[in-house]
Design a protein around this motif. Structure first.
Motif, PDB file in Angstrom:
ATOM      1  N   GLY A   1       0.845  -1.205   0.000  1.00 14.29           N
ATOM      2  CA  GLY A   1       0.000   0.000   0.000  1.00 14.29           C
ATOM      3  C   GLY A   1       0.877   1.251   0.000  1.00 14.29           C
ATOM      4  N   ASP A   2       1.945   1.240   0.812  1.00 14.00           N
ATOM      5  CA  ASP A   2       2.852   2.401   0.870  1.00 14.00           C
ATOM      6  C   ASP A   2       3.566   2.604  -0.463  1.00 14.00           C
ATOM      7  N   GLN A   3       3.951   1.511  -1.089  1.00 11.54           N
ATOM      8  CA  GLN A   3       4.622   1.625  -2.390  1.00 11.54           C
ATOM      9  C   GLN A   3       3.677   2.238  -3.431  1.00 11.54           C
ATOM     10  N   LEU A   4       2.432   1.796  -3.412  1.00 14.20           N
ATOM     11  CA  LEU A   4       1.447   2.328  -4.370  1.00 14.20           C
ATOM     12  C   LEU A   4       1.191   3.809  -4.106  1.00 14.20           C
ATOM     13  N   LYS A   5       1.129   4.151  -2.812  1.00 14.70           N
ATOM     14  CA  LYS A   5       0.882   5.565  -2.471  1.00 14.70           C
ATOM     15  C   LYS A   5       2.072   6.433  -2.901  1.00 14.70           C
ATOM     16  N   ALA A   6       3.284   5.944  -2.638  1.00 17.86           N
ATOM     17  CA  ALA A   6       4.482   6.704  -3.017  1.00 17.86           C
ATOM     18  C   ALA A   6       4.539   6.918  -4.524  1.00 17.86           C
ATOM     19  N   ALA A   7       4.044   5.930  -5.281  1.00 18.30           N
ATOM     20  CA  ALA A   7       4.038   6.052  -6.750  1.00 18.30           C
ATOM     21  C   ALA A   7       2.797   6.789  -7.246  1.00 18.30           C
ATOM     22  N   LYS A   8       1.986   7.253  -6.313  1.00 20.98           N
ATOM     23  CA  LYS A   8       0.746   7.989  -6.609  1.00 20.98           C
ATOM     24  C   LYS A   8      -0.241   7.166  -7.450  1.00 20.98           C
ATOM     25  N   LEU A   9      -0.266   5.872  -7.181  1.00 21.47           N
ATOM     26  CA  LEU A   9      -1.205   5.004  -7.892  1.00 21.47           C
ATOM     27  C   LEU A   9      -2.475   4.781  -7.077  1.00 21.47           C
ATOM     28  N   ILE A  10      -2.438   5.218  -5.831  1.00 25.53           N
ATOM     29  CA  ILE A  10      -3.628   5.170  -4.972  1.00 25.53           C
ATOM     30  C   ILE A  10      -3.411   6.194  -3.851  1.00 25.53           C
ATOM     31  N   ASP A  11      -4.506   6.668  -3.245  1.00 23.91           N
ATOM     32  CA  ASP A  11      -4.362   7.552  -2.080  1.00 23.91           C
ATOM     33  C   ASP A  11      -5.177   6.958  -0.923  1.00 23.91           C
ATOM     34  N   ASP A  12      -5.169   7.648   0.219  1.00 20.65           N
ATOM     35  CA  ASP A  12      -5.862   7.108   1.398  1.00 20.65           C
ATOM     36  C   ASP A  12      -7.344   6.873   1.131  1.00 20.65           C
ATOM     37  N   ALA A  13      -7.961   7.815   0.395  1.00 23.06           N
ATOM     38  CA  ALA A  13      -9.393   7.667   0.084  1.00 23.06           C
ATOM     39  C   ALA A  13      -9.612   6.425  -0.784  1.00 23.06           C
ATOM     40  N   GLY A  14      -8.684   6.184  -1.699  1.00 16.50           N
ATOM     41  CA  GLY A  14      -8.782   5.005  -2.575  1.00 16.50           C
ATOM     42  C   GLY A  14      -8.677   3.719  -1.765  1.00 16.50           C
ATOM     43  N   ILE A  15      -7.775   3.720  -0.788  1.00 17.17           N
ATOM     44  CA  ILE A  15      -7.614   2.521   0.045  1.00 17.17           C
ATOM     45  C   ILE A  15      -8.859   2.310   0.917  1.00 17.17           C
ATOM     46  N   LYS A  16      -9.412   3.420   1.416  1.00 13.74           N
ATOM     47  CA  LYS A  16     -10.613   3.322   2.260  1.00 13.74           C
ATOM     48  C   LYS A  16     -11.774   2.726   1.445  1.00 13.74           C
ATOM     49  N   ALA A  17     -11.920   3.215   0.206  1.00 10.79           N
ATOM     50  CA  ALA A  17     -12.996   2.703  -0.655  1.00 10.79           C
ATOM     51  C   ALA A  17     -12.783   1.216  -0.951  1.00 10.79           C
ATOM     52  N   MET A  18     -11.514   0.854  -1.138  1.00 13.78           N
ATOM     53  CA  MET A  18     -11.180  -0.549  -1.403  1.00 13.78           C
ATOM     54  C   MET A  18     -11.536  -1.415  -0.193  1.00 13.78           C
ATOM     55  N   GLU A  19     -11.200  -0.909   1.000  1.00 18.37           N
ATOM     56  CA  GLU A  19     -11.510  -1.635   2.243  1.00 18.37           C
ATOM     57  C   GLU A  19     -13.022  -1.877   2.362  1.00 18.37           C
ATOM     58  N   GLU A  20     -13.790  -0.840   2.037  1.00 11.32           N
ATOM     59  CA  GLU A  20     -15.255  -0.963   2.153  1.00 11.32           C
ATOM     60  C   GLU A  20     -15.806  -1.978   1.161  1.00 11.32           C
ATOM     61  N   ASP A  21     -15.264  -1.926  -0.048  1.00 13.53           N
ATOM     62  CA  ASP A  21     -15.691  -2.847  -1.089  1.00 13.53           C
ATOM     63  C   ASP A  21     -15.373  -4.297  -0.680  1.00 13.53           C
ATOM     64  N   VAL A  22     -14.166  -4.494  -0.138  1.00 13.08           N
ATOM     65  CA  VAL A  22     -13.749  -5.829   0.314  1.00 13.08           C
ATOM     66  C   VAL A  22     -14.653  -6.294   1.452  1.00 13.08           C
ATOM     67  N   MET A  23     -14.922  -5.403   2.405  1.00 14.14           N
ATOM     68  CA  MET A  23     -15.729  -5.776   3.576  1.00 14.14           C
ATOM     69  C   MET A  23     -17.126  -6.225   3.140  1.00 14.14           C
ATOM     70  N   ALA A  24     -17.662  -5.533   2.123  1.00 14.44           N
ATOM     71  CA  ALA A  24     -18.988  -5.909   1.609  1.00 14.44           C
ATOM     72  C   ALA A  24     -18.931  -7.327   1.041  1.00 14.44           C
ATOM     73  N   GLU A  25     -17.841  -7.637   0.345  1.00 16.41           N
ATOM     74  CA  GLU A  25     -17.701  -8.983  -0.239  1.00 16.41           C
ATOM     75  C   GLU A  25     -17.577 -10.044   0.860  1.00 16.41           C
TER      76      GLU A  25
END
Ligand SMILES: Cc1ncc(C[n+]2csc(CCOP(=O)(O)OP(=O)(O)O)c2C)c(N)n1
Ligand SMILES: [Mg+2]
Length: 336
Positions: free
Chosen positions: A284-308
């Motif tokens: 996650g830190d590597q993706l953030k450093a490369a600007k391929l995701i941000d905190d909001a993106g990770i939060k949305a991903m977490e929510e999507d995963v939790m729903a699954e």
């Protein structure tokens, strides 16, 4: 480590960025799925043995990312992560853990024996090391039929004490088979005769009296895992040669649900130290450093995963038990 750790390139196209994010999602899915598994087990909803993969997620996700859909793999009883990474549904796996008719093997296998031939996922094996010669056989079949698939085997470092491991690697080397042996060295092999941990290192040194390429891989580093697996897959597909990857990793939970996280054979400090190299946080830190995701993106991903995950739990709870007549049926009768 054999090779310098790979990093995310400066320029990443949209498709690769999507792929990179999908690996993060897969690891988070495995983590959240297993956290719920642990809870359901404590509530008595899951019976039998149950071994969590938490901490080792980058090994399955990074290596399976290098495979083609027609490749085949086997693994040990610590198999939830590999099954999810291979694309088996959370519903089918959770229902299997619950012993329900809708499980991936109709509730007949449970946690240790997940199976889905349509995905080339050939178990989930409860006997330490038993699937290593099976994988050599799968690789033999691929070569015999002149295919270009690879057969992959995941096992713990304690399996190396098993004679079958040495026989299987020796044959794979002698016959030049497209097999990839992945030793997930998480430092402990529990449930041995003395009921104590066996910290075993340098598997490669011990095992590679066989004429086989081998690498030591940092299993907490997703890209390192993927890169090592790419090399092994190319060797298997193009040259029909086997590889042994000794992957250094760590499990953050106990050996199984009946084993404490720490205090018995490892200290709290040791586990906390290892948690600093959580593979999900690192990626996650590597993706953030490369600007391929941000905190909001990770939060949305977490929510999507939790729903699954919650959907899989509901599905498992509401699914019917297998009919007793299923005792006499074969889940894969009629399939190849
Ligand atoms: C042939 C055999 N012997 C003993 C056991 C009991 N047993 C279950 S798990 C385990 C430890 C295996 O450790 P390792 O291979 O390092 O895998 P890990 O649990 O660390 O993933 C043992 C000895 C078994 N299942 N099969
Ligand atoms: Mg181990």
């Amino acid at each position: 480590m054999a090779t310098a750790a790979p990093t995310i390139p400066k320029k990443v196209d949209a498709q690769t960025a999507e792929l990179y994010r999908s690996w993060l999602r897969q690891m988070i899915l495995i983590r959240r799925f297993e956290e719920k598994t642990g809870e359901a087990y404590s509530l008595g909803q899951i019976g039998g043995f149950c071994h969590l993969y938490i901490g080792q997620e980058a090994v399955a996700v990074g290596s399976i990312a290098a495979l083609r859909h027609d490749d085949v793999l086997t693994c040990s009883y610590r198999d939830h992560g590999h099954a999810l990474a291979r694309g088996m549904s959370a519903r089918g796996i959770m229902a299997e853990l619950f012993g329900k008719a809708t499980g991936c093997t109709k509730g007949k296998g449970g946690s240790m024996h997940l199976f889905d031939a349509s995905k080339g996922f050939l178990g989930g094996h409860g006997i330490v090391g038993a699937h290593i010669p099976i994988t050599t056989g799968l690789a033999f079949a691929i070569k015999y039929k002149k295919g270009d698939q690879v057969a992959v085997c995941y096992f713990g470092e304690a399996a190396v004490n098993n004679g079958a491991f040495h026989e299987a690697l020796n044959m794979a080397a002698l016959w030049k088979l497209p097999a990839i042996f992945i030793c997930e060295n998480n430092r402990y092999g529990m449930g041995t005769a003395l009921e104590r941990a066996s910290a075993i290192y340098d598997i490669s040194e011990r095992a590679c009296s066989y004429d086989m390429a081998n690498e030591v891989v940092d299993g907490q580093d997703l890209l390192a895992m993927k890169a090592a697996m790419d090399r092994a897959v190319t060797r298997g597909r193009k040259e029909s040669l086997p590889t042994l990857l000794e992957v250094r990793t760590y499990r953050f939970m106990g050996h199984s649900m009946s084993d404490p996280i720490h205090g018995h054979y490892r200290t709290k400090e040791e586990v906390e130290e290892q948690r600093k190299r959580d593979p999900i946080a690192l990626w996650g830190d590597q993706l953030k450093a490369a600007k391929l995701i941000d905190d909001a993106g990770i939060k949305a991903m977490e929510e999507d995963v939790m729903a699954e995950v919650m959907d899989s739990l509901k599905f498992a709870e509401e699914s019917p038990d297998p009919d007793p007549s299923e005792l006499w049926t074969d889940v894969y009768a009629g399939s190849n």
